[in-house]
Design a protein around this motif. Structure first.
Motif, mmCIF file in Angstrom:
data_model
loop_
_atom_site.group_PDB
_atom_site.id
_atom_site.type_symbol
_atom_site.label_atom_id
_atom_site.label_comp_id
_atom_site.label_asym_id
_atom_site.label_seq_id
_atom_site.Cartn_x
_atom_site.Cartn_y
_atom_site.Cartn_z
ATOM 1 N N ASN A 127 28.314 37.643 43.319
ATOM 2 C CA ASN A 127 29.525 37.858 42.518
ATOM 3 C C ASN A 127 29.435 39.141 41.693
ATOM 4 O O ASN A 127 30.400 39.919 41.625
ATOM 5 C CB ASN A 127 29.757 36.637 41.624
ATOM 6 N N TYR A 130 47.396 43.266 46.291
ATOM 7 C CA TYR A 130 47.116 41.859 46.614
ATOM 8 C C TYR A 130 48.415 41.055 46.717
ATOM 9 O O TYR A 130 48.612 40.286 47.653
ATOM 10 C CB TYR A 130 46.201 41.298 45.518
ATOM 11 N N TYR A 140 51.869 37.491 48.466
ATOM 12 C CA TYR A 140 52.906 36.689 47.795
ATOM 13 C C TYR A 140 54.308 37.302 47.773
ATOM 14 O O TYR A 140 55.265 36.597 47.470
ATOM 15 C CB TYR A 140 52.462 36.357 46.363
ATOM 16 N N GLY A 142 40.348 31.803 37.526
ATOM 17 C CA GLY A 142 40.408 32.922 38.483
ATOM 18 C C GLY A 142 41.831 33.160 38.940
ATOM 19 O O GLY A 142 42.098 33.344 40.127
ATOM 20 N N GLY A 147 43.898 35.526 38.932
ATOM 21 C CA GLY A 147 44.162 36.732 39.728
ATOM 22 C C GLY A 147 45.603 37.172 39.602
ATOM 23 O O GLY A 147 46.162 37.217 38.503
ATOM 24 N N ASN A 159 48.245 35.593 40.994
ATOM 25 C CA ASN A 159 49.001 34.478 41.572
ATOM 26 C C ASN A 159 49.525 33.599 40.443
ATOM 27 O O ASN A 159 48.750 32.983 39.714
ATOM 28 C CB ASN A 159 48.099 33.642 42.495
ATOM 29 N N GLU A 189 40.617 34.682 33.818
ATOM 30 C CA GLU A 189 40.451 35.696 34.866
ATOM 31 C C GLU A 189 39.404 36.699 34.413
ATOM 32 O O GLU A 189 39.308 37.021 33.227
ATOM 33 C CB GLU A 189 41.816 36.372 35.142
ATOM 34 N N ASN A 232 43.570 42.414 36.925
ATOM 35 C CA ASN A 232 44.296 41.148 37.085
ATOM 36 C C ASN A 232 44.679 40.554 35.727
ATOM 37 O O ASN A 232 45.759 39.974 35.567
ATOM 38 C CB ASN A 232 43.452 40.136 37.866
ATOM 39 N N ASN A 292 34.438 35.097 32.374
ATOM 40 C CA ASN A 292 33.681 34.912 33.605
ATOM 41 C C ASN A 292 33.534 33.410 33.825
ATOM 42 O O ASN A 292 33.045 32.696 32.942
ATOM 43 C CB ASN A 292 32.310 35.575 33.451
ATOM 44 N N LEU A 293 33.960 32.959 34.991
ATOM 45 C CA LEU A 293 33.875 31.528 35.321
ATOM 46 C C LEU A 293 32.467 30.970 35.086
ATOM 47 O O LEU A 293 32.306 29.837 34.614
ATOM 48 C CB LEU A 293 34.287 31.396 36.798
ATOM 49 N N PHE A 306 42.417 28.518 42.721
ATOM 50 C CA PHE A 306 42.903 28.914 44.049
ATOM 51 C C PHE A 306 42.156 30.130 44.577
ATOM 52 O O PHE A 306 42.225 31.210 43.992
ATOM 53 C CB PHE A 306 44.419 29.183 43.976
HETATM 54 C C1 LIG Z 1 40.915 35.985 46.146
HETATM 55 S S1 LIG Z 1 41.276 36.194 44.453
HETATM 56 C C2 LIG Z 1 42.272 34.740 44.113
HETATM 57 C C3 LIG Z 1 43.277 35.001 43.054
HETATM 58 C C4 LIG Z 1 44.328 33.903 42.820
HETATM 59 N N1 LIG Z 1 43.725 32.720 42.234
HETATM 60 C C5 LIG Z 1 45.100 33.538 44.055
HETATM 61 O O1 LIG Z 1 45.321 32.336 44.274
HETATM 62 O O2 LIG Z 1 45.546 34.412 44.777
HETATM 63 C C6 LIG Z 1 39.744 35.809 43.645
HETATM 64 C C7 LIG Z 1 39.869 35.880 42.153
HETATM 65 O O3 LIG Z 1 38.643 35.456 41.547
HETATM 66 C C8 LIG Z 1 38.435 36.272 40.405
HETATM 67 N N2 LIG Z 1 37.000 36.230 40.057
HETATM 68 C C9 LIG Z 1 35.969 36.772 40.733
HETATM 69 N N3 LIG Z 1 34.809 36.538 40.103
HETATM 70 C C10 LIG Z 1 35.122 35.837 38.990
HETATM 71 C C11 LIG Z 1 34.359 35.290 37.940
HETATM 72 N N4 LIG Z 1 33.030 35.432 37.900
HETATM 73 N N5 LIG Z 1 34.997 34.612 36.960
HETATM 74 C C12 LIG Z 1 36.335 34.454 37.000
HETATM 75 N N6 LIG Z 1 37.131 34.949 37.974
HETATM 76 C C13 LIG Z 1 36.518 35.633 38.963
HETATM 77 C C14 LIG Z 1 38.873 37.631 40.910
HETATM 78 O O4 LIG Z 1 39.047 38.561 39.886
HETATM 79 C C15 LIG Z 1 40.151 37.272 41.635
HETATM 80 O O5 LIG Z 1 41.251 37.231 40.755
#
Ligand SMILES: C[S@@+](CC[C@H](N)C(=O)[O-])C[C@H]1O[C@@H](n2cnc3c(N)ncnc32)[C@H](O)[C@@H]1O
Length: 249
Positions: free
Chosen positions: A4, A17, A22, A58, A60, A62, A80, A85, A134-135, A150
């Motif tokens: 990550n 994106y 979308y 996360g 993003g 969406n 996020e 994003n 950060n998740l 998602f």
């Molecule tokens: C494929 S996108 C999905 C975005 C949105 N949820 C969707 O449904 O389209 C992956 C998302 O995970 C977020 N992400 C990646 N690493 C992360 C982390 N460590 N903590 C939180 N979000 C994270 C990215 O910034 C991105 O917005």
């Protein structure tokens, strides 16, 4: 193996994106939206509960998971990590900021009576807030009563342990009994946003079940066979409720 922390999150282009995913709603997203809407409605028995706190992890670029949570929540937090994003979400949640591209998604939600009396743009501006987090740093306080995640735990790293940890961190934000919905790209080998490549973990139904079953109840995993681009084999929609088993992050 891309972890990550290795991915170029600061270069994630939300407009590119949205254009791909979308701007024109895909049938599979509308299918997911209907199933998620009806799951939440079933869980809350059609009645609007008191003081429910929702979270989309996360989020993003969406807005549809947040829209699906609108009638049930007093407050919704969009967590996020990627700064572009975060800025996209801040624009969407500002007064008058919700883009008209989300109208087509709302139209599907409105087929359910629970959504009839909600003005999505006004309610988003009123109750939805964005937090840059950060998740992996979520503290395990089970503070949310409704949650969505998602295309995140599967679409942030190639590493199996980071996928499982992402799922546990999400579930740890939820209180016992909280309804949730999550979606994963099945067997994804990574994805492109503009000129940047982002990593993915090759999740399938069995791997998803392994990571979720212990910490959930009423678990349903729907294997949706629609392929929306090269490099994956469909999508998995996960619906259920959080149980009371503590997940070690
Ligand atoms: C494929 S996108 C999905 C975005 C949105 N949820 C969707 O449904 O389209 C992956 C998302 O995970 C977020 N992400 C990646 N690493 C992360 C982390 N460590 N903590 C939180 N979000 C994270 C990215 O910034 C991105 O917005």
């Amino acid at each position: 193996m891309d972890r990550n922390a290795d991915a170029p999150w600061s270069k994630f282009d939300p407009e590119a994106y949205v254009d791909v995913n979308y701007r024109t709603p895909l049938d599979v997203d509308l299918l997911i939206l209907r199933a998620m809407r009806d799951h939440f409605s079933r869980c809350f028995g059609g009645t609007v509960p008191q003081s429910v706190q929702g979270v989309d992890v996360g989020a993003g670029a969406n807005m549809y998971p947040a829209l699906a949570m609108l009638p049930w929540c007093e407050k919704i937090v969009l967590l996020e990590y990627a700064q572009p994003n975060v800025e996209y979400l801040e624009r969407q949640t500002a007064e008058g900021g919700l883009d008209s591209i989300w109208d087509a998604f709302w139209k599907v939600l409105r087929e359910n009576p629970a959504y009839h009396d909600v003005d999505p743009a006004a309610r988003v501006a009123d109750i939805v807030r964005v937090e840059r987090r950060n998740l992996f740093d979520l503290d395990g306080q089970q503070r949310y009563d409704l949650g969505t995640m998602f295309f995140v735990a599967d679409s942030m790293s190639e590493c199996p342990e980071e996928f499982r940890r992402g799922v546990r961190c999400f579930l740890n934000t939820l209180s016992p009994g909280a309804p949730f919905a999550a979606a994963f790209m099945k067997e994804s080998v990574g994805y492109q946003v503009g000129d940047q490549h982002f990593p993915a973990y090759r999740v399938n139904e069995e791997r998803a079940r392994d990571s979720l079953a212990e910490f959930t109840e009423e678990l349903e995993i729907h294997d949706l066979h629609q392929v929306v681009r090269k490099g994956h084999e469909g999508m998995l929609l996960v619906l259920g409720r959080r149980n009371s088993v503590v997940a070690v992050p």
